[in-house]
Design a protein around this motif. Structure first.
Motif, PDB file in Angstrom:
ATOM      1  N   LEU A 234      61.497  55.359  41.560  1.00 27.22           N
ATOM      2  CA  LEU A 234      60.936  55.809  42.830  1.00 27.22           C
ATOM      3  C   LEU A 234      60.500  54.632  43.701  1.00 27.22           C
ATOM      4  CD1 LEU A 234      59.194  58.961  41.518  1.00 27.22           C
ATOM      5  CD2 LEU A 234      60.872  58.890  43.334  1.00 27.22           C
ATOM      6  N   LEU A 235      59.981  53.580  43.082  1.00 27.56           N
ATOM      7  CA  LEU A 235      59.624  52.394  43.858  1.00 27.56           C
ATOM      8  C   LEU A 235      60.865  51.786  44.504  1.00 27.56           C
ATOM      9  CD1 LEU A 235      56.913  50.736  41.604  1.00 27.56           C
ATOM     10  CD2 LEU A 235      56.601  51.612  43.928  1.00 27.56           C
ATOM     11  N   TYR A 236      61.966  51.779  43.766  1.00 26.52           N
ATOM     12  CA  TYR A 236      63.220  51.276  44.332  1.00 26.52           C
ATOM     13  C   TYR A 236      63.598  52.097  45.562  1.00 26.52           C
ATOM     14  CZ  TYR A 236      68.170  50.348  44.959  1.00 26.52           C
ATOM     15  OH  TYR A 236      69.392  50.033  45.503  1.00 26.52           O
ATOM     16  N   SER A 237      63.529  53.414  45.443  1.00 23.69           N
ATOM     17  CA  SER A 237      63.912  54.261  46.580  1.00 23.69           C
ATOM     18  C   SER A 237      62.951  54.094  47.764  1.00 23.69           C
ATOM     19  CB  SER A 237      63.994  55.726  46.160  1.00 23.69           C
ATOM     20  OG  SER A 237      62.726  56.275  45.939  1.00 23.69           O
ATOM     21  N   LEU A 238      61.681  53.756  47.480  1.00 21.76           N
ATOM     22  CA  LEU A 238      60.712  53.561  48.556  1.00 21.76           C
ATOM     23  C   LEU A 238      60.976  52.306  49.381  1.00 21.76           C
ATOM     24  CD1 LEU A 238      57.405  54.658  46.808  1.00 21.76           C
ATOM     25  CD2 LEU A 238      58.584  55.818  48.692  1.00 21.76           C
ATOM     26  N   VAL A 239      61.717  51.375  48.808  1.00 20.22           N
ATOM     27  CA  VAL A 239      62.091  50.182  49.568  1.00 20.22           C
ATOM     28  C   VAL A 239      62.927  50.590  50.781  1.00 20.22           C
ATOM     29  CG1 VAL A 239      63.508  48.083  49.475  1.00 20.22           C
ATOM     30  CG2 VAL A 239      61.959  48.623  47.592  1.00 20.22           C
ATOM     31  N   PHE A 240      63.716  51.652  50.646  1.00 20.69           N
ATOM     32  CA  PHE A 240      64.627  52.083  51.701  1.00 20.69           C
ATOM     33  C   PHE A 240      64.030  53.162  52.606  1.00 20.69           C
ATOM     34  CE2 PHE A 240      67.000  50.366  48.192  1.00 20.69           C
ATOM     35  CZ  PHE A 240      67.848  49.479  48.826  1.00 20.69           C
ATOM     36  N   ASP A 241      63.048  53.894  52.102  1.00 18.51           N
ATOM     37  CA  ASP A 241      62.406  54.950  52.891  1.00 18.51           C
ATOM     38  C   ASP A 241      60.924  54.931  52.539  1.00 18.51           C
ATOM     39  OD1 ASP A 241      62.011  57.065  54.588  1.00 18.51           O
ATOM     40  OD2 ASP A 241      62.815  58.567  53.215  1.00 18.51           O
ATOM     41  N   PHE A 242      60.177  54.047  53.185  1.00 18.63           N
ATOM     42  CA  PHE A 242      58.796  53.753  52.816  1.00 18.63           C
ATOM     43  C   PHE A 242      57.848  54.915  53.067  1.00 18.63           C
ATOM     44  CE2 PHE A 242      54.559  51.990  53.540  1.00 18.63           C
ATOM     45  CZ  PHE A 242      54.383  51.322  52.345  1.00 18.63           C
ATOM     46  N   ASN A 243      56.925  55.086  52.113  1.00 17.06           N
ATOM     47  CA  ASN A 243      55.854  56.066  52.233  1.00 17.06           C
ATOM     48  C   ASN A 243      54.661  55.467  51.487  1.00 17.06           C
ATOM     49  OD1 ASN A 243      54.045  58.167  51.338  1.00 17.06           O
ATOM     50  ND2 ASN A 243      55.602  59.656  51.960  1.00 17.06           N
ATOM     51  N   LEU A 244      53.581  55.129  52.193  1.00 12.77           N
ATOM     52  CA  LEU A 244      52.453  54.431  51.593  1.00 12.77           C
ATOM     53  C   LEU A 244      51.813  55.229  50.462  1.00 12.77           C
ATOM     54  CD1 LEU A 244      50.580  51.993  51.524  1.00 12.77           C
ATOM     55  CD2 LEU A 244      49.192  53.107  53.284  1.00 12.77           C
ATOM     56  N   ALA A 245      51.609  56.513  50.654  1.00 13.95           N
ATOM     57  CA  ALA A 245      50.976  57.332  49.610  1.00 13.95           C
ATOM     58  C   ALA A 245      51.828  57.351  48.343  1.00 13.95           C
ATOM     59  CB  ALA A 245      50.755  58.754  50.125  1.00 13.95           C
ATOM     60  N   ALA A 246      53.133  57.476  48.507  1.00 11.40           N
ATOM     61  CA  ALA A 246      54.025  57.470  47.350  1.00 11.40           C
ATOM     62  C   ALA A 246      54.016  56.100  46.664  1.00 11.40           C
ATOM     63  CB  ALA A 246      55.441  57.849  47.771  1.00 11.40           C
ATOM     64  N   LEU A 247      53.968  55.030  47.447  1.00 10.65           N
ATOM     65  CA  LEU A 247      53.907  53.686  46.875  1.00 10.65           C
ATOM     66  C   LEU A 247      52.659  53.519  46.016  1.00 10.65           C
ATOM     67  CD1 LEU A 247      55.015  50.682  46.857  1.00 10.65           C
ATOM     68  CD2 LEU A 247      53.314  50.295  48.635  1.00 10.65           C
ATOM     69  N   ILE A 248      51.523  53.932  46.547  1.00 14.71           N
ATOM     70  CA  ILE A 248      50.262  53.810  45.796  1.00 14.71           C
ATOM     71  C   ILE A 248      50.335  54.627  44.512  1.00 14.71           C
ATOM     72  CG2 ILE A 248      47.802  54.395  45.848  1.00 14.71           C
ATOM     73  CD1 ILE A 248      47.913  53.698  48.891  1.00 14.71           C
ATOM     74  N   THR A 249      50.854  55.844  44.603  1.00 13.03           N
ATOM     75  CA  THR A 249      50.973  56.700  43.426  1.00 13.03           C
ATOM     76  C   THR A 249      51.845  56.051  42.353  1.00 13.03           C
ATOM     77  OG1 THR A 249      50.733  58.679  44.791  1.00 13.03           O
ATOM     78  CG2 THR A 249      51.719  58.968  42.614  1.00 13.03           C
ATOM     79  N   GLN A 250      52.978  55.515  42.749  1.00  8.33           N
ATOM     80  CA  GLN A 250      53.904  54.938  41.776  1.00  8.33           C
ATOM     81  C   GLN A 250      53.351  53.664  41.150  1.00  8.33           C
ATOM     82  OE1 GLN A 250      56.239  57.034  40.927  1.00  8.33           O
ATOM     83  NE2 GLN A 250      55.436  58.214  42.637  1.00  8.33           N
ATOM     84  N   VAL A 251      52.685  52.838  41.936  1.00  6.16           N
ATOM     85  CA  VAL A 251      52.091  51.609  41.400  1.00  6.16           C
ATOM     86  C   VAL A 251      50.990  51.954  40.392  1.00  6.16           C
ATOM     87  CG1 VAL A 251      50.707  49.575  41.999  1.00  6.16           C
ATOM     88  CG2 VAL A 251      52.727  50.148  43.349  1.00  6.16           C
ATOM     89  N   LEU A 252      50.162  52.926  40.735  1.00  2.25           N
ATOM     90  CA  LEU A 252      49.118  53.352  39.798  1.00  2.25           C
ATOM     91  C   LEU A 252      49.722  53.947  38.538  1.00  2.25           C
ATOM     92  CD1 LEU A 252      46.486  54.877  42.246  1.00  2.25           C
ATOM     93  CD2 LEU A 252      46.292  52.750  40.930  1.00  2.25           C
ATOM     94  N   TRP A 253      50.747  54.759  38.684  1.00  2.42           N
ATOM     95  CA  TRP A 253      51.397  55.380  37.525  1.00  2.42           C
ATOM     96  C   TRP A 253      51.967  54.308  36.599  1.00  2.42           C
ATOM     97  CZ3 TRP A 253      51.687  60.813  37.226  1.00  2.42           C
ATOM     98  CH2 TRP A 253      52.322  61.299  36.083  1.00  2.42           C
ATOM     99  N   LEU A 254      52.625  53.322  37.185  1.00  5.20           N
ATOM    100  CA  LEU A 254      53.162  52.221  36.377  1.00  5.20           C
ATOM    101  C   LEU A 254      52.048  51.462  35.664  1.00  5.20           C
ATOM    102  CD1 LEU A 254      56.013  50.466  38.377  1.00  5.20           C
ATOM    103  CD2 LEU A 254      56.122  51.285  36.042  1.00  5.20           C
TER     104      LEU A 254
END
Length: 94
Positions: free
Chosen positions: A45-65
């Protein structure tokens, strides 16, 4: 559908397999398959966020990792403690 979408969907599938496996008793919390799926999911999901950014999703994925990495470290430490260590006396009594 482009490659980032496919990778992102793969990540979602990893999450769902991990969650279903845990809920259905196929995986345990310290099962390396469960941990691996929980590492692969947010990575995709982080890879896909590079192409279609969403801050909330980024924070969620970083925390999950981060939480999953902590769980992996804890699992590895627990497994090392459970493995019997052979001292020199045991090795001499083969």
């Amino acid at each position: 559908m482009n490659i980032p979408d496919v990778v992102g969907i793969t990540g979602v599938i990893c999450y769902q397999i991990a969650y279903a496996g845990l809920q259905l008793g196929r995986f345990q919390q310290d099962d390396l398959r469960y941990i691996g799926l929980n590492l692969l999911g947010p990575a995709c999901l982080l890879y896909s966020l590079v192409f279609d950014f969403n801050l909330a999703a980024l924070i969620t994925q970083v925390l999950w990792l981060g939480i999953t990495v902590l769980g992996l470290v804890q699992t590895m430490r627990a497994r090392r403690r459970r493995i019997p260590r052979f001292d020199q006396r045991c090795m001499n009594n083969e």
